[in-house]
Design a protein around this motif. Sequence first.
Motif, PDB file in Angstrom:
ATOM      1  N   ALA A   1       2.566  -2.736  17.937  1.00  0.00           N
ATOM      2  CA  ALA A   1       1.347  -2.672  17.668  1.00  0.00           C
ATOM      3  C   ALA A   1       0.825  -0.941  18.236  1.00  0.00           C
ATOM      4  CB  ALA A   1       0.510  -3.324  17.985  1.00  0.00           C
ATOM      5  N   HIS A   2       0.934  -0.163  19.372  1.00  0.00           N
ATOM      6  CA  HIS A   2       0.450   0.578  19.111  1.00  0.00           C
ATOM      7  C   HIS A   2       0.846   1.953  17.774  1.00  0.00           C
ATOM      8  CE1 HIS A   2       4.801   1.294  20.877  1.00  0.00           C
ATOM      9  NE2 HIS A   2       4.993   2.663  20.970  1.00  0.00           N
ATOM     10  N   LEU A   3       2.526   1.747  18.105  1.00  0.00           N
ATOM     11  CA  LEU A   3       3.188   2.934  16.780  1.00  0.00           C
ATOM     12  C   LEU A   3       2.441   2.343  15.096  1.00  0.00           C
ATOM     13  CD1 LEU A   3       5.962   2.741  17.620  1.00  0.00           C
ATOM     14  CD2 LEU A   3       4.824   4.632  17.505  1.00  0.00           C
ATOM     15  N   LEU A   4       1.752   1.419  14.879  1.00  0.00           N
ATOM     16  CA  LEU A   4       0.946   0.195  13.676  1.00  0.00           C
ATOM     17  C   LEU A   4      -0.409   0.961  13.748  1.00  0.00           C
ATOM     18  CD1 LEU A   4       1.202  -1.576  11.355  1.00  0.00           C
ATOM     19  CD2 LEU A   4       0.524  -3.216  12.399  1.00  0.00           C
ATOM     20  N   THR A   5      -1.340   1.084  14.598  1.00  0.00           N
ATOM     21  CA  THR A   5      -2.089   1.697  14.845  1.00  0.00           C
ATOM     22  C   THR A   5      -2.349   3.333  14.059  1.00  0.00           C
ATOM     23  OG1 THR A   5      -3.051   0.055  16.806  1.00  0.00           O
ATOM     24  CG2 THR A   5      -4.023   2.542  16.354  1.00  0.00           C
ATOM     25  N   ARG A   6      -1.161   4.334  14.679  1.00  0.00           N
ATOM     26  CA  ARG A   6      -0.927   4.905  14.423  1.00  0.00           C
ATOM     27  C   ARG A   6      -0.641   5.332  12.324  1.00  0.00           C
ATOM     28  NH1 ARG A   6       1.490   9.717  17.731  1.00  0.00           N
ATOM     29  NH2 ARG A   6       0.623  10.671  16.116  1.00  0.00           N
ATOM     30  N   LEU A   7      -0.011   4.803  12.333  1.00  0.00           N
ATOM     31  CA  LEU A   7      -0.053   4.610  10.923  1.00  0.00           C
ATOM     32  C   LEU A   7      -1.349   4.040   9.877  1.00  0.00           C
ATOM     33  CD1 LEU A   7       1.300   5.402   8.326  1.00  0.00           C
ATOM     34  CD2 LEU A   7       2.497   2.933   8.860  1.00  0.00           C
ATOM     35  N   LEU A   8      -2.138   3.287  10.665  1.00  0.00           N
ATOM     36  CA  LEU A   8      -3.432   2.602   9.871  1.00  0.00           C
ATOM     37  C   LEU A   8      -4.385   3.295  10.035  1.00  0.00           C
ATOM     38  CD1 LEU A   8      -3.164  -1.717  10.896  1.00  0.00           C
ATOM     39  CD2 LEU A   8      -2.482  -0.039   8.534  1.00  0.00           C
ATOM     40  N   GLU A   9      -4.957   4.437  10.719  1.00  0.00           N
ATOM     41  CA  GLU A   9      -5.277   5.182  10.918  1.00  0.00           C
ATOM     42  C   GLU A   9      -5.261   6.645  10.458  1.00  0.00           C
ATOM     43  OE1 GLU A   9      -8.033   5.312  13.021  1.00  0.00           O
ATOM     44  OE2 GLU A   9      -7.817   4.566  14.479  1.00  0.00           O
ATOM     45  N   SER A  10      -4.131   6.264  10.315  1.00  0.00           N
ATOM     46  CA  SER A  10      -3.540   7.957   8.656  1.00  0.00           C
ATOM     47  C   SER A  10      -3.989   7.622   7.600  1.00  0.00           C
ATOM     48  CB  SER A  10      -2.215   8.244   9.309  1.00  0.00           C
ATOM     49  OG  SER A  10      -1.185   7.084   8.549  1.00  0.00           O
TER      50      SER A  10
END
Length: 323
Positions: A26-35
Amino acid sequence: MSSSPDAPIAFAPESATIAIVTFNRAHLLTRLLESITAMDPQPGHVVIVDNASTDDTGDVVESFRDRIGSEIIYRRLDTNTGGSGGFSEGMRLAYELGSTWIWLMDDDVEVLPDGLARMGAWAPRFKSIQGRRYDYDGSEFYWQYRVAERMGIPIPFAPSGFDASGYKEMNSGCFEGMFIHRDIVEQIGLPDPRFFIYWDDQTYGWLASRITTSVIVDEFVLRRTREIKQWDMGIRHMNASSDAYRYYIMRNRAHIKRYHRALGVYNPVLFGAGTALTFGKEIVRLLFVERKVTGTSNLFRGLRDGRKIARDPQWRPMPPLVA
């Protein structure tokens, strides 16, 4: 004045769908969705396939619905189908949405703000496109974009430089950034979920290259957000792996063999040499990247189970989506 019926169709960002596969990151998915939130332009849809995560992935997705700028379609699978199953489902969902372009990516990358515009600039010319990536440390990531077809393995010394054209023809694919037109998906079908992990994207890109001119373009559009242990070999790197990867690397050679047979390009001597080189490469990876000697049993187990796939009378290639 009306345009010629043969003129290239201009790229429409809203016709594109980003399809993401995630599992317990989820922490990596958060960064992707933020981008994706910061992209200009943005795609019409973002499809997220969750491989039965047990963390707070669902909550993360919901937190982005009202602010990402694209419509989110979230599909949580009942079981972990691996990257192969996830991308097959993501491609299916994006295709059924009517998407003209489908941009596949893992959850451990982020998109550069002008990434879609850069890919779209090539869309009128090609229908299977791979952009470039920055590695975790900001360096240029080298991807092996060509395979030795009869051996079924990547060519590690394919030139990394680009000429003035800004692109190079490829006969492979990588689901960490594959940008593909629905016309190609219709003809070659969905990615094969039977791979679970490994070789699935190479095979899919190879299938695409048989019916269209596939290219890697000199456009940096993604950045990797997860550090992976590597062995620096100078101009190339070798990443660390896992026992599961070692098993599927060898087992899935049988799926590639079946595709080669089905399409009439199978050469037993050359393909066998490719399998032997793959086995040797994994031994080198164990010794010099992971610095251990255990793990070879997974390679042998993969070869053993691959023989069952090679003899399966029910095996068929993935079917096209149109007759």
